[in-house]
Enzyme design. Sequence first.
Site, short mmCIF file in Angstrom:
data_model
loop_
_atom_site.label_atom_id
_atom_site.label_comp_id
_atom_site.label_asym_id
_atom_site.label_seq_id
_atom_site.Cartn_x
_atom_site.Cartn_y
_atom_site.Cartn_z
N LYS A 39 41.04 44.38 45.06
CA LYS A 39 41.58 43.25 45.87
C LYS A 39 42.86 43.52 46.30
O LYS A 39 43.64 44.26 46.09
CB LYS A 39 41.51 42.17 45.24
CG LYS A 39 42.19 40.81 45.83
CD LYS A 39 41.69 39.53 45.09
CE LYS A 39 42.90 39.11 44.11
NZ LYS A 39 44.14 38.96 44.91
N GLU A 73 46.12 41.80 48.98
CA GLU A 73 46.47 40.45 49.92
C GLU A 73 46.99 40.62 51.10
O GLU A 73 47.40 41.74 51.64
CB GLU A 73 47.59 39.77 49.23
CG GLU A 73 47.47 39.27 47.75
CD GLU A 73 48.69 38.83 47.00
OE1 GLU A 73 49.73 38.47 47.51
OE2 GLU A 73 48.42 38.46 45.86
N GLU A 81 43.25 31.12 48.97
CA GLU A 81 44.42 30.38 48.07
C GLU A 81 45.21 29.39 48.56
O GLU A 81 45.90 29.67 49.77
CB GLU A 81 45.29 31.78 47.49
CG GLU A 81 46.24 30.85 46.33
CD GLU A 81 46.76 31.67 45.33
OE1 GLU A 81 46.45 32.99 45.26
OE2 GLU A 81 47.96 31.27 44.82
N ASP A 102 47.14 40.55 39.47
CA ASP A 102 48.72 40.90 39.02
C ASP A 102 49.36 39.72 38.60
O ASP A 102 50.43 39.94 38.20
CB ASP A 102 49.00 41.54 40.33
CG ASP A 102 49.24 40.60 41.64
OD1 ASP A 102 48.65 39.62 41.40
OD2 ASP A 102 50.13 40.94 42.57
N SER A 103 48.82 38.77 38.23
CA SER A 103 49.08 37.76 37.75
C SER A 103 49.48 37.84 36.34
O SER A 103 50.15 37.28 35.55
CB SER A 103 48.35 36.38 37.74
OG SER A 103 46.72 36.95 37.32
N ASP A 157 43.12 44.35 40.98
CA ASP A 157 44.12 43.67 41.91
C ASP A 157 45.03 44.66 42.17
O ASP A 157 45.93 45.11 41.57
CB ASP A 157 44.75 42.43 41.47
CG ASP A 157 45.28 41.34 42.37
OD1 ASP A 157 44.86 41.69 43.63
OD2 ASP A 157 45.78 40.40 41.98
#
Length: 281
Positions: free
Chosen positions: A116, A118, A185, A47-48, A86
């Site tokens: 993925k 978070e 991270e 999602d960057s 993501d």
Amino acid sequence: MEQKKLTVLDIKTRKGSDKKISMLTAYDYPWALLVDQAGIDIILVGDSLGMVVLGYKDTVSVTMNEMIHHVKAVTGVVKRSVVVGDMPFGSYNVSTEKAVENANRFMKEGKADCVKLEGGKSMVPVAAAIVKAGIPLQGHIGLTPQTASALGGFKVQGKSADAARTLIEDARALEDAGCFSLVLEAIPAPIAKMVTEAISIPTIGIGAGADCDGQVLVTHDMVGLFDRFTPKFVKQYVKISDTISSAIAEFKADVESGSFPEDQHSFTMKPEELRKMNGEL
Ligand code: KIV
């Protein structure tokens, strides 16, 4: 030569192997092609995307539809790498049902190999439901950019003994929930080593030191194509924006002076047809 497609099982069994796991982001056809052909093990459609491609100020505003659009562009070309979709903010933190539904979209519409998300222990029910639905899942703990405001900004995590213990508990809980690997991270290198030793699935570090089972970077950071900031953990291998800028400046100068296009870039036609056009025949 025909490339054998890697699977999440291939990634999982690399835990502790001498050959570390490589992972980079890609969001579209040309970059996915380059990253896949270079033999990178995992391509993350992160999602960057929101920041490095779409120019948003953070990743929070990225939508499911935007992610699916870009995952499709990547999976359409990749031959070997495992492709991770993501899950964006709001796609899995609303309800477990919504999370499974959106994870399914990554697989059915995006043709991703896995997804993925978070978060630590609080995400375990969601993580377990996604895995139970048959969707391979990668966890992401430490600095979780989607919830950076709740963490007090983009800060290194796990710096106190208590916070480090929580990270280890988060990692174990996500492994128990069925994750096949974990992104770590921005955590101190010795803590990343402890997390890596505490679980039997591979850890993939970004700003987490050399002892993880693999490393990931945002490709646009690594090649110098994102100008807003470069985190300390990024190694910039090239500043490709300089090369692109000089090519653009050269094109502008060529166009303005008339030195582009040349004959080699232009089309011709049969001389008699041209003579007809000129009224000579
Ligand atoms: O979105 C992303 O690119 C990521 C990496 C920073 C791991 O989550």
